[in-house]
Write a protein that holds these residues in place. Structure first.
Motif, PDB file in Angstrom:
ATOM      1  N   TYR A   1       0.831  -1.209   0.000  1.00 19.13           N
ATOM      2  CA  TYR A   1       0.000   0.000   0.000  1.00 19.13           C
ATOM      3  C   TYR A   1       0.861   1.252   0.000  1.00 19.13           C
ATOM      4  CZ  TYR A   1      -3.573   3.348   1.447  1.00 19.13           C
ATOM      5  OH  TYR A   1      -4.411   4.423   1.521  1.00 19.13           O
ATOM      6  N   LEU A   2       1.863   1.298   0.867  1.00 19.35           N
ATOM      7  CA  LEU A   2       2.717   2.472   0.952  1.00 19.35           C
ATOM      8  C   LEU A   2       3.618   2.611  -0.273  1.00 19.35           C
ATOM      9  CD1 LEU A   2       3.635   2.391   4.713  1.00 19.35           C
ATOM     10  CD2 LEU A   2       2.023   3.911   3.568  1.00 19.35           C
ATOM     11  N   ALA A   3       4.029   1.508  -0.870  1.00 20.67           N
ATOM     12  CA  ALA A   3       4.848   1.572  -2.077  1.00 20.67           C
ATOM     13  C   ALA A   3       4.048   2.145  -3.245  1.00 20.67           C
ATOM     14  CB  ALA A   3       5.373   0.185  -2.434  1.00 20.67           C
ATOM     15  N   GLN A   4       2.763   1.862  -3.310  1.00 20.08           N
ATOM     16  CA  GLN A   4       1.933   2.423  -4.363  1.00 20.08           C
ATOM     17  C   GLN A   4       1.562   3.877  -4.061  1.00 20.08           C
ATOM     18  OE1 GLN A   4      -1.444  -0.113  -4.960  1.00 20.08           O
ATOM     19  NE2 GLN A   4      -0.202  -1.817  -5.677  1.00 20.08           N
ATOM     20  N   LEU A   5       1.495   4.216  -2.803  1.00 17.74           N
ATOM     21  CA  LEU A   5       1.140   5.568  -2.411  1.00 17.74           C
ATOM     22  C   LEU A   5       2.259   6.550  -2.731  1.00 17.74           C
ATOM     23  CD1 LEU A   5      -1.097   7.166  -0.901  1.00 17.74           C
ATOM     24  CD2 LEU A   5       0.206   6.773   1.180  1.00 17.74           C
ATOM     25  N   LYS A   6       3.486   6.173  -2.465  1.00 17.90           N
ATOM     26  CA  LYS A   6       4.650   7.032  -2.691  1.00 17.90           C
ATOM     27  C   LYS A   6       5.749   6.201  -3.353  1.00 17.90           C
ATOM     28  CE  LYS A   6       6.256  11.140  -1.501  1.00 17.90           C
ATOM     29  NZ  LYS A   6       5.679  12.353  -2.001  1.00 17.90           N
ATOM     30  N   PRO A   7       5.686   6.002  -4.679  1.00 18.46           N
ATOM     31  CA  PRO A   7       6.682   5.155  -5.344  1.00 18.46           C
ATOM     32  C   PRO A   7       8.071   5.780  -5.326  1.00 18.46           C
ATOM     33  CG  PRO A   7       5.253   6.187  -6.959  1.00 18.46           C
ATOM     34  CD  PRO A   7       4.716   6.544  -5.605  1.00 18.46           C
ATOM     35  N   LEU A   8       9.079   4.933  -5.211  1.00 16.69           N
ATOM     36  CA  LEU A   8      10.459   5.396  -5.223  1.00 16.69           C
ATOM     37  C   LEU A   8      10.956   5.641  -6.643  1.00 16.69           C
ATOM     38  CD1 LEU A   8      12.002   3.032  -2.554  1.00 16.69           C
ATOM     39  CD2 LEU A   8      11.371   5.419  -2.284  1.00 16.69           C
ATOM     40  N   VAL A   9      10.498   4.848  -7.591  1.00 11.37           N
ATOM     41  CA  VAL A   9      10.917   4.972  -8.981  1.00 11.37           C
ATOM     42  C   VAL A   9       9.744   5.533  -9.779  1.00 11.37           C
ATOM     43  CG1 VAL A   9      11.746   3.725 -11.000  1.00 11.37           C
ATOM     44  CG2 VAL A   9      12.466   3.014  -8.718  1.00 11.37           C
ATOM     45  N   VAL A  10       9.993   6.634 -10.466  1.00 15.91           N
ATOM     46  CA  VAL A  10       8.954   7.256 -11.272  1.00 15.91           C
ATOM     47  C   VAL A  10       9.108   6.770 -12.709  1.00 15.91           C
ATOM     48  CG1 VAL A  10       8.028   9.456 -12.088  1.00 15.91           C
ATOM     49  CG2 VAL A  10       8.996   9.280  -9.790  1.00 15.91           C
ATOM     50  N   PRO A  11       8.025   6.288 -13.335  1.00 16.52           N
ATOM     51  CA  PRO A  11       8.144   5.812 -14.697  1.00 16.52           C
ATOM     52  C   PRO A  11       8.478   6.965 -15.661  1.00 16.52           C
ATOM     53  CG  PRO A  11       5.881   5.616 -13.910  1.00 16.52           C
ATOM     54  CD  PRO A  11       6.707   6.122 -12.786  1.00 16.52           C
ATOM     55  N   ILE A  12       9.322   6.675 -16.643  1.00 17.54           N
ATOM     56  CA  ILE A  12       9.696   7.667 -17.635  1.00 17.54           C
ATOM     57  C   ILE A  12       8.940   7.360 -18.925  1.00 17.54           C
ATOM     58  CG2 ILE A  12      11.596   8.616 -19.001  1.00 17.54           C
ATOM     59  CD1 ILE A  12      13.450   7.752 -16.675  1.00 17.54           C
ATOM     60  N   LEU A  13       8.139   8.299 -19.386  1.00 16.79           N
ATOM     61  CA  LEU A  13       7.356   8.103 -20.590  1.00 16.79           C
ATOM     62  C   LEU A  13       8.176   8.517 -21.803  1.00 16.79           C
ATOM     63  CD1 LEU A  13       3.989   9.604 -19.340  1.00 16.79           C
ATOM     64  CD2 LEU A  13       4.634   7.211 -19.429  1.00 16.79           C
ATOM     65  N   SER A  14       8.091   7.707 -22.840  1.00 19.89           N
ATOM     66  CA  SER A  14       8.803   8.035 -24.084  1.00 19.89           C
ATOM     67  C   SER A  14       7.833   8.675 -25.075  1.00 19.89           C
ATOM     68  CB  SER A  14       9.443   6.795 -24.669  1.00 19.89           C
ATOM     69  OG  SER A  14       8.449   5.869 -25.021  1.00 19.89           O
ATOM     70  N   ASP A  15       8.341   9.543 -25.940  1.00 23.62           N
ATOM     71  CA  ASP A  15       7.508  10.235 -26.915  1.00 23.62           C
ATOM     72  C   ASP A  15       7.422   9.490 -28.237  1.00 23.62           C
ATOM     73  OD1 ASP A  15       6.988  12.276 -25.169  1.00 23.62           O
ATOM     74  OD2 ASP A  15       8.739  13.449 -25.772  1.00 23.62           O
ATOM     75  N   THR A  16       8.069   8.346 -28.366  1.00 21.93           N
ATOM     76  CA  THR A  16       8.108   7.635 -29.638  1.00 21.93           C
ATOM     77  C   THR A  16       6.818   6.911 -29.952  1.00 21.93           C
ATOM     78  OG1 THR A  16       9.085   5.706 -28.567  1.00 21.93           O
ATOM     79  CG2 THR A  16      10.600   7.337 -29.505  1.00 21.93           C
ATOM     80  N   GLU A  17       6.023   6.612 -28.979  1.00 20.43           N
ATOM     81  CA  GLU A  17       4.794   5.850 -29.244  1.00 20.43           C
ATOM     82  C   GLU A  17       3.595   6.742 -29.336  1.00 20.43           C
ATOM     83  OE1 GLU A  17       4.397   2.792 -26.363  1.00 20.43           O
ATOM     84  OE2 GLU A  17       6.234   1.825 -26.964  1.00 20.43           O
TER      85      GLU A  17
END
Length: 70
Positions: free
Chosen positions: A54-70
């Motif tokens: 629950y806490l890992a989803q609330l405040k994630p340590l790794v933020v996903p990086i979105l790519s502009d290619t798709e």
């Protein structure tokens, strides 16, 4: 609010499970202590697993990086 409510639910389910084990498997003081310890350990481990997820989803340590290619 959700964290505390679910923690209360885990606490109440642990108390209910302890009482049910005490009523259904009453085989002496040492066996009752063992059953109580097992139920308490299982409840605490399940709560800790839920709390970590629950806490890992609330405040994630790794933020996903979105790519502009798709």
């Amino acid at each position: 609010m959700g964290f505390f409510v679910t923690t209360l639910i885990f606490l109440l389910s642990g108390i209910l499970a302890s009482l049910l084990v005490r009523l259904c498997y009453n085989k002496g003081p040492s066996a009752n202590l063992l059953h109580f310890t097992l139920v308490t350990t299982a409840t605490v481990c399940c709560w800790m697993m839920w709390a970590i997820v629950y806490l890992a989803q609330l405040k994630p340590l790794v933020v996903p990086i979105l790519s502009d290619t798709e």
